[in-house]
Design an enzyme around this catalytic site. Sequence first.
Site, short mmCIF file in Angstrom:
data_model
loop_
_atom_site.label_atom_id
_atom_site.label_comp_id
_atom_site.label_asym_id
_atom_site.label_seq_id
_atom_site.Cartn_x
_atom_site.Cartn_y
_atom_site.Cartn_z
N ASN A 116 0.82 -1.21 0.00
CA ASN A 116 0.00 0.00 0.00
C ASN A 116 0.85 1.25 0.00
OD1 ASN A 116 -0.50 1.94 2.53
ND2 ASN A 116 0.20 -0.04 3.32
N PHE A 120 -1.70 8.29 4.23
CA PHE A 120 -2.51 8.91 5.29
C PHE A 120 -3.75 9.62 4.74
CE2 PHE A 120 1.34 9.72 8.39
CZ PHE A 120 1.46 8.36 8.57
N SER A 181 5.59 5.22 8.75
CA SER A 181 4.94 4.95 7.47
C SER A 181 5.90 5.32 6.35
CB SER A 181 3.66 5.78 7.34
OG SER A 181 3.25 5.76 5.99
N ASN A 183 4.96 6.11 3.44
CA ASN A 183 4.20 6.82 2.40
C ASN A 183 4.06 8.31 2.61
OD1 ASN A 183 3.71 4.38 0.99
ND2 ASN A 183 2.20 3.86 2.54
N THR A 184 4.69 8.85 3.65
CA THR A 184 4.74 10.30 3.83
C THR A 184 6.21 10.68 3.74
OG1 THR A 184 2.75 10.38 5.18
CG2 THR A 184 4.30 12.19 5.48
N LYS A 214 5.44 3.76 17.07
CA LYS A 214 5.40 2.66 16.10
C LYS A 214 6.63 2.71 15.20
CE LYS A 214 2.36 0.33 12.78
NZ LYS A 214 0.98 0.24 12.27
N ASN A 243 5.61 -1.42 11.40
CA ASN A 243 4.88 -0.91 10.24
C ASN A 243 5.23 -1.76 9.00
OD1 ASN A 243 3.37 0.94 8.61
ND2 ASN A 243 3.80 2.50 10.14
C1 LIG Z 1 -3.82 -0.61 3.36
C2 LIG Z 1 -3.00 -0.39 4.60
C3 LIG Z 1 -3.04 0.84 5.23
C4 LIG Z 1 -2.28 1.06 6.38
N1 LIG Z 1 -2.35 2.27 6.99
C5 LIG Z 1 -1.64 2.48 8.12
C6 LIG Z 1 -1.73 3.71 8.82
O1 LIG Z 1 -2.48 4.61 8.43
N2 LIG Z 1 -0.97 3.87 9.93
C7 LIG Z 1 -0.14 2.88 10.41
O2 LIG Z 1 0.51 3.08 11.44
N3 LIG Z 1 -0.06 1.70 9.79
C8 LIG Z 1 -0.79 1.47 8.67
N4 LIG Z 1 -0.70 0.27 8.05
C9 LIG Z 1 0.22 -0.77 8.59
C10 LIG Z 1 -0.49 -1.74 9.50
O3 LIG Z 1 -1.02 -1.09 10.63
C11 LIG Z 1 0.49 -2.84 9.98
O4 LIG Z 1 1.53 -2.25 10.73
C12 LIG Z 1 1.09 -3.61 8.81
O5 LIG Z 1 0.15 -3.80 7.78
C13 LIG Z 1 1.63 -4.97 9.23
O6 LIG Z 1 0.60 -5.80 9.71
P1 LIG Z 1 -0.08 -6.96 8.80
O7 LIG Z 1 1.05 -7.77 8.22
O8 LIG Z 1 -0.95 -7.74 9.76
O9 LIG Z 1 -0.86 -6.28 7.77
C14 LIG Z 1 -1.45 0.02 6.90
C15 LIG Z 1 -1.43 -1.22 6.26
C16 LIG Z 1 -2.19 -1.45 5.13
C17 LIG Z 1 -2.14 -2.80 4.46
#
Ligand SMILES: Cc1cc2nc3c(=O)[nH]c(=O)nc-3n(C[C@H](O)[C@H](O)[C@H](O)COP(=O)(O)O)c2cc1C
Length: 350
Positions: A116, A120, A181, A183-184, A214, A243
């Site tokens: 992804n 934000f 993140s 992405n910022t 985090k 993350n």
């Molecule tokens: C589509 C998407 C959007 C996410 N948005 C955020 C976010 O806004 N803030 C954040 O701290 N992590 C975000 N994450 C990261 C997740 O909170 C998590 O740390 C990461 O996906 C690893 O966990 P998983 O393997 O169970 O997905 C996002 C992940 C995905 C897939």
Amino acid sequence: MFESAIHSLLLRMDPETAHSLAMSGLRRLQQVAPALRRFERQHRVVDSRLAQEIWGRQFLNPIGLAAGFDKDAFAVPALAAMGFGFLEVGTVTPKPQAGNPRPRLFRHRELRSLQNAMGFNNAGMESLRRRLAENWPPPVPIGVNIGKNRHTELSAAAEDYRVLVRHLRAKADYFVVNISSPNTPGLRDLQQSEAVARLLEVCQKEADTPVLVKLSPDMEDQAAADLAHVAVDGGAAGLVLTNTTVDYELVPEALPVGGLSGRVLRRRSLELLNVVASEVFGRCVLISVGGIESATDVYARLRAGAHLVQIYTALIYGGSRIVREINEGLLSLLDQDNVADVPSAVGLDV
Ligand SMILES: Cc1cc2nc3c(=O)[nH]c(=O)nc-3n(C[C@H](O)[C@H](O)[C@H](O)COP(=O)(O)O)c2cc1C
């Protein structure tokens, strides 16, 4: 039957469209009280062996929803009814922002992973505050994950985090300072000692609410260990690990954009938990996230020192029944090992 038919349909659609549809379904569900109660009966596992008290709040089980799924807290009652022990909403920024242009969410289905580059996208802190107030008090503890607006200079980032905590302090059981993140642009530059110490100081001045940090999985082990110490010394109530990753080699066909989550992240996430737990276990709460998809995964994280875990990608591939499956599986694993309860499982291997 009905749920699994919908789930396989969603998995055949564009990922972001599927997400919006799932969110609309959850919002509709929570408007009909008998339907919501039925959904909860079908999904929630109630067993005192899964429960823990943390920061004075009851966590009925250790499985949380990771940040980014319900960024604007639209579906708190329905997601709680899905059986989660806690929910992390956000990332929220002070001002609303649209995020990156679409497409920005991709599936790597055979690897049970996602990629992804959302950036934000969220409705801003005032909208989040209103949504949380509508369903107050929440049925489960709520973490609020906070981030800076894209156009806020890094030198002014602390001010964004400060206003977020001030604005949302009455509506959060804990805050997570998101500096990881991918992405910022520039955000990950805040993952260094002085910045972390400063952000924690600023946030803690605004509220007594626990503040967590985090971290990214892409730091060197030593850098993560050092930062964990800085955070804990600076009063962090916990760390969220991890993350998404920008290690694109994990997925041969990945384009070099955004962050990878899910099964490809699992090994690094557990590894970093081990590194950090061996440094700060017992001094703060550790929340493990990244590639968790089964009770065995959760049990391994608890034993490695995590008090709580979170899932995101596994929910996309496993559907809403996964929370129940994990909680039931966890109870079997406790039985099998003669471990009394979740708190007794935490940290056994450290
Ligand atoms: C589509 C998407 C959007 C996410 N948005 C955020 C976010 O806004 N803030 C954040 O701290 N992590 C975000 N994450 C990261 C997740 O909170 C998590 O740390 C990461 O996906 C690893 O966990 P998983 O393997 O169970 O997905 C996002 C992940 C995905 C897939």
